[in-house]
Design a protein around this motif. Structure first.
Motif, PDB file in Angstrom:
ATOM      1  N   LEU A  63       0.840  -1.210   0.000  1.00  0.00           N
ATOM      2  CA  LEU A  63       0.000   0.000   0.000  1.00  0.00           C
ATOM      3  C   LEU A  63       0.871   1.255   0.000  1.00  0.00           C
ATOM      4  N   ALA A  64       1.985   1.196   0.729  1.00  0.00           N
ATOM      5  CA  ALA A  64       2.892   2.357   0.745  1.00  0.00           C
ATOM      6  C   ALA A  64       3.484   2.575  -0.647  1.00  0.00           C
ATOM      7  N   LEU A  65       3.855   1.491  -1.311  1.00  0.00           N
ATOM      8  CA  LEU A  65       4.385   1.629  -2.673  1.00  0.00           C
ATOM      9  C   LEU A  65       3.324   2.172  -3.621  1.00  0.00           C
ATOM     10  N   GLN A  66       2.108   1.721  -3.419  1.00  0.00           N
ATOM     11  CA  GLN A  66       1.013   2.201  -4.271  1.00  0.00           C
ATOM     12  C   GLN A  66       0.795   3.698  -4.072  1.00  0.00           C
ATOM     13  N   ARG A  67       0.931   4.137  -2.819  1.00  0.00           N
ATOM     14  CA  ARG A  67       0.789   5.582  -2.569  1.00  0.00           C
ATOM     15  C   ARG A  67       1.967   6.349  -3.164  1.00  0.00           C
ATOM     16  N   HIS A  94       3.716   5.480  -5.801  1.00  0.00           N
ATOM     17  CA  HIS A  94       3.653   5.446  -7.275  1.00  0.00           C
ATOM     18  C   HIS A  94       2.195   5.281  -7.700  1.00  0.00           C
ATOM     19  N   PRO A  95       1.388   6.290  -7.486  1.00  0.00           N
ATOM     20  CA  PRO A  95      -0.058   6.121  -7.696  1.00  0.00           C
ATOM     21  C   PRO A  95      -0.443   5.826  -9.136  1.00  0.00           C
ATOM     22  N   ASP A  96       0.393   6.187 -10.077  1.00  0.00           N
ATOM     23  CA  ASP A  96       0.056   5.904 -11.472  1.00  0.00           C
ATOM     24  C   ASP A  96       0.558   4.538 -11.924  1.00  0.00           C
ATOM     25  N   ALA A  97       1.585   4.025 -11.259  1.00  0.00           N
ATOM     26  CA  ALA A  97       2.282   2.854 -11.798  1.00  0.00           C
ATOM     27  C   ALA A  97       2.040   1.563 -11.036  1.00  0.00           C
ATOM     28  N   ILE A  98       1.608   1.636  -9.798  1.00  0.00           N
ATOM     29  CA  ILE A  98       1.498   0.409  -8.999  1.00  0.00           C
ATOM     30  C   ILE A  98       0.087   0.251  -8.457  1.00  0.00           C
ATOM     31  N   ARG A  99      -0.420  -0.968  -8.615  1.00  0.00           N
ATOM     32  CA  ARG A  99      -1.680  -1.380  -7.990  1.00  0.00           C
ATOM     33  C   ARG A  99      -1.397  -2.662  -7.209  1.00  0.00           C
ATOM     34  N   GLY A 100      -2.256  -2.958  -6.243  1.00  0.00           N
ATOM     35  CA  GLY A 100      -1.957  -4.085  -5.385  1.00  0.00           C
ATOM     36  C   GLY A 100      -2.994  -5.184  -5.379  1.00  0.00           C
ATOM     37  N   TYR A 101      -2.483  -6.409  -5.195  1.00  0.00           N
ATOM     38  CA  TYR A 101      -3.308  -7.541  -4.784  1.00  0.00           C
ATOM     39  C   TYR A 101      -3.151  -7.672  -3.269  1.00  0.00           C
ATOM     40  N   GLU A 151      -8.476  -8.684   6.054  1.00  0.00           N
ATOM     41  CA  GLU A 151      -7.332  -8.081   5.352  1.00  0.00           C
ATOM     42  C   GLU A 151      -7.733  -7.687   3.926  1.00  0.00           C
ATOM     43  N   ILE A 152      -8.494  -8.537   3.288  1.00  0.00           N
ATOM     44  CA  ILE A 152      -8.955  -8.201   1.932  1.00  0.00           C
ATOM     45  C   ILE A 152      -9.795  -6.927   1.972  1.00  0.00           C
ATOM     46  N   THR A 153     -10.707  -6.894   2.894  1.00  0.00           N
ATOM     47  CA  THR A 153     -11.565  -5.702   2.996  1.00  0.00           C
ATOM     48  C   THR A 153     -10.734  -4.457   3.263  1.00  0.00           C
ATOM     49  N   ARG A 154      -9.808  -4.576   4.198  1.00  0.00           N
ATOM     50  CA  ARG A 154      -8.958  -3.423   4.534  1.00  0.00           C
ATOM     51  C   ARG A 154      -8.161  -2.959   3.313  1.00  0.00           C
ATOM     52  N   CYS A 155      -7.572  -3.895   2.603  1.00  0.00           N
ATOM     53  CA  CYS A 155      -6.701  -3.516   1.487  1.00  0.00           C
ATOM     54  C   CYS A 155      -7.503  -2.978   0.296  1.00  0.00           C
ATOM     55  N   LEU A 156      -8.651  -3.594   0.026  1.00  0.00           N
ATOM     56  CA  LEU A 156      -9.470  -3.082  -1.081  1.00  0.00           C
ATOM     57  C   LEU A 156      -9.983  -1.687  -0.747  1.00  0.00           C
ATOM     58  N   ASP A 157     -10.359  -1.489   0.497  1.00  0.00           N
ATOM     59  CA  ASP A 157     -10.818  -0.155   0.895  1.00  0.00           C
ATOM     60  C   ASP A 157      -9.709   0.882   0.746  1.00  0.00           C
ATOM     61  N   ALA A 158      -8.469   0.401   0.897  1.00  0.00           N
ATOM     62  CA  ALA A 158      -7.323   1.323   0.794  1.00  0.00           C
ATOM     63  C   ALA A 158      -6.848   1.477  -0.651  1.00  0.00           C
ATOM     64  N   GLY A 159      -7.506   0.805  -1.593  1.00  0.00           N
ATOM     65  CA  GLY A 159      -7.166   1.041  -2.991  1.00  0.00           C
ATOM     66  C   GLY A 159      -6.588  -0.135  -3.750  1.00  0.00           C
ATOM     67  N   MET A 160      -6.417  -1.277  -3.079  1.00  0.00           N
ATOM     68  CA  MET A 160      -5.961  -2.446  -3.845  1.00  0.00           C
ATOM     69  C   MET A 160      -7.087  -2.921  -4.769  1.00  0.00           C
ATOM     70  N   ILE A 161      -6.706  -3.744  -5.755  1.00  0.00           N
ATOM     71  CA  ILE A 161      -7.693  -4.068  -6.794  1.00  0.00           C
ATOM     72  C   ILE A 161      -7.871  -5.568  -7.032  1.00  0.00           C
ATOM     73  N   GLY A 162      -7.241  -6.410  -6.218  1.00  0.00           N
ATOM     74  CA  GLY A 162      -7.379  -7.845  -6.422  1.00  0.00           C
ATOM     75  C   GLY A 162      -6.921  -8.617  -5.199  1.00  0.00           C
ATOM     76  N   ILE A 163      -7.046  -9.934  -5.292  1.00  0.00           N
ATOM     77  CA  ILE A 163      -6.662 -10.839  -4.204  1.00  0.00           C
ATOM     78  C   ILE A 163      -5.604 -11.795  -4.728  1.00  0.00           C
ATOM     79  N   LYS A 164      -4.553 -11.978  -3.935  1.00  0.00           N
ATOM     80  CA  LYS A 164      -3.503 -12.920  -4.301  1.00  0.00           C
ATOM     81  C   LYS A 164      -3.540 -14.110  -3.352  1.00  0.00           C
ATOM     82  N   LEU A 165      -3.689 -15.300  -3.928  1.00  0.00           N
ATOM     83  CA  LEU A 165      -3.577 -16.527  -3.153  1.00  0.00           C
ATOM     84  C   LEU A 165      -2.338 -17.258  -3.628  1.00  0.00           C
ATOM     85  N   ALA A 166      -1.447 -17.508  -2.703  1.00  0.00           N
ATOM     86  CA  ALA A 166      -0.198 -18.160  -3.096  1.00  0.00           C
ATOM     87  C   ALA A 166      -0.367 -19.669  -2.989  1.00  0.00           C
TER      88      ALA A 166
END
Lengths: 266, 260
Positions: free
Chosen positions: A68-72, A74-81, A95-110
């Motif tokens: 999220l810090a990287l996304q902030r 580089h707001p034009d270049a980075i989006r987060g899962y 965590e998904i809810t928190r991150c999506l609310d903060a601007g992430m756009i997907g979910i990563k399952l490893a």
């Protein structure tokens, strides 16, 4: 427009002393390749305080915070899962809810839990509610368990995808090791599974099979750990596809499955 | 003309999966596509034959027919067969830039007496010996394809077996290159060249690191086509900040030292 649907970044609380250089290298190479947006994930502490593929809830949060810090930054270049460990259901959903609310756009399952396990259902349900895709780490045709991960293959991902037909699932790194032909055969009829072209593999014939098996409307361009192979595949696709088809793979398919407004020009 | 030379290319079908573009005509188109002037080519099916040298006559003829120096034949030598010295002599007569021997594909001990004899013979006639660490990612190989990968120890043993032999090792990754290079004396290391096809670019920057730590003069341009997309090796170079001279060294110039 070019969207890399499979990128990673590092942070200071990982085993890598060169974490910053690697992040800079990704962005620098991305600029040279012409990547508009890196859709990235961070897998916890990358092994420092919990295993890469079995990140602890605390490390999951630390990693997502770093992204999220990287996304902030580089707001034009980075989006987060939002990366989560499905073994901790309540934490994962929060965590998904928190991150999506903060601007992430997907979910990563490893690879913390097999993709066809019922424990993934609450996560897939949340993906449907929030209309975000799920990027699932895949071992192409897993014939046995591999150390350090509870890897899934395409058949197992398709089981999950059939249970959640309204969720877009991204089969990770078709060139990332294993029998890609097995995966392509498995996902052909499962229309909510998309194929991410990333991975170090640049096998002759692989891209032709991708197009033949699932069609250009289900292919997503990406790099993962090797941006040179990603660029090579993009260059080859420029010859293989029409301009309109190429645009689908470069970004339009991604724009369709990620939330509206996820990318600057969609 | 770019002057770019691909030292790691094949002609002919691969037995373990469908690979497009294995004919001479298709390879020529691929060379045009990525602006490669010359490809060092080996007969791929032969690597899987009892006598791989039976593919060499076709290879020589195909290279001759292609003309314009487009293909340079790198014939396979099998030092376990009785006629191997004749095969090597034929390679010299044909003007081959190098000969290939992938010991594990031929069922040979990689640093055993037969390979050491071949290394010595190659050193004596001044022909580089080409060896591949692998042809495919081990994770994706056919279940019945159980041929092992070449070990770094085998390369160290071969370069030590003769003080004239020069080796060109293809499909090696960073760890392999470092293990051999820093496990060799400077004189030994100066007689080994590496193709770039399996070395990662950004963000891990393995190739950039190796060019800095081991030296740009040790690396040559190779692709592994048609098993691999040749675009990849070009992309690796495009992602580096090389001067024109440095790039030319990798793409062709370093071959002068390898083949002279």
């Amino acid at each position: 427009m070019l969207v890399d649907v499979h990128a990673h970044f590092l942070h200071s609380r990982t085993p890598r002393a060169d974490w910053h250089e690697r992040n800079v290298s990704r962005l620098t190479a991305g600029a040279r390749i012409g990547i508009s947006v890196h859709v990235a994930s961070i897998l916890g502490s990358w092994g420092l305080t919990s295993p890469i593929y079995f990140p602890s809830p605390r490390d999951v949060t630390v990693g997502n915070d770093a992204l999220l810090a990287l996304q902030r930054e580089h707001p034009d270049a980075i989006r987060g899962y939002s990366c989560v460990n499905p073994n901790y259901t309540a934490h994962a959903r929060a965590e998904i809810t928190r991150c999506l609310d903060a601007g992430m756009i997907g979910i990563k399952l490893a690879a913390s839990r097999r993709a066809d396990d019922r424990l993934l259902d609450p996560i897939a349900e949340l993906a449907r509610e929030r209309r975000v895709p799920v990027l699932q780490h895949i071992w192409q045709h897993r014939r046995r368990d591999w150390p350090g991960q509870e890897a899934s293959d395409a058949v197992e991902l398709c089981t999950l995808a059939r249970r959640h037909p309204d969720v877009a699932f991204i089969l990770a790194h078709i060139g990332g090791g294993g029998d890609w032909l097995h995966s392509l055969r498995a996902v052909r009829e499962v229309l909510n599974v998309y194929v991410d072209l990333s991975g170090s593999g640049v096998d002759g014939g692989m891209l032709e099979e991708c197009v033949a098996s699932v069609g250009v409307s289900r292919l997503l361009w990406g790099t993962d750990l090797t941006m040179d192979t990603g660029w090579a595949k993009l260059r080859y696709l420029e010859l293989l596809l029409t301009k309109d088809e190429l645009a689908l793979v470069r970004w339009k398919n991604a724009a369709r499955i990620f939330p509206p407004g996820a990318f600057p020009t969609d | 003309m770019s002057g770019r030379v691909d030292v790691n290319a094949f002609l002919g079908a691969y037995p373990w999966r469908k690979v497009p573009g294995t004919s001479p005509e298709a390879l020529t188109k691929a060379l045009d596509r990525v602006t490669i002037d010359t490809a060092w080519v080996t007969h791929l099916p032969g690597l899987f034959w009892r006598d791989p040298t039976e593919g060499n006559a076709w290879l020589y003829e195909t290279a001759r027919k292609a003309g314009s120096g487009r293909f340079k034949p790198v014939p396979t030598v099998h030092p376990g067969l009785a006629h191997w010295k004749e095969v090597l002599a034929a390679a010299v007569d044909a003007g081959a830039p190098a000969v290939r021997c992938d010991p594990l594909y031929l069922g040979l001990e990689p640093s055993g007496s037969e390979m050491r004899a071949l290394a010595t013979a190659c050193g004596a006639v001044g022909l580089p010996l080409v060896l591949a660490v692998r042809l495919e990612d081990g994770r994706q190989r056919h279940p019945n394809d159980r041929i092992g990968e070449l070990a770094a120890a085998s390369v160290r043993a071969l370069i030590r077996s003769d003080d004239q032999v020069r080796l060109l090792v293809t499909h090696a990754d960073r760890g392999f290159v470092e293990e051999v290079h820093f496990g060799s004396t400077p004189d030994e290391a100066r007689r080994i060249w590496w193709d770039i096809c399996w070395i990662w670019g950004p963000p891990e920057d393995h190739l950039e690191t190796l060019l800095e730590t081991i030296g740009i003069e040790r690396f040559v341009f190779g692709t592994g086509q048609p098993l691999r997309l040749p675009e990849n090796s070009v992309a690796k170079l495009d992602l580096l900040d090389l001067s024109p001279g440095q790039r030319a060294a990798i793409e062709s110039g370093n071959l002068n030292a390898l083949t002279s």
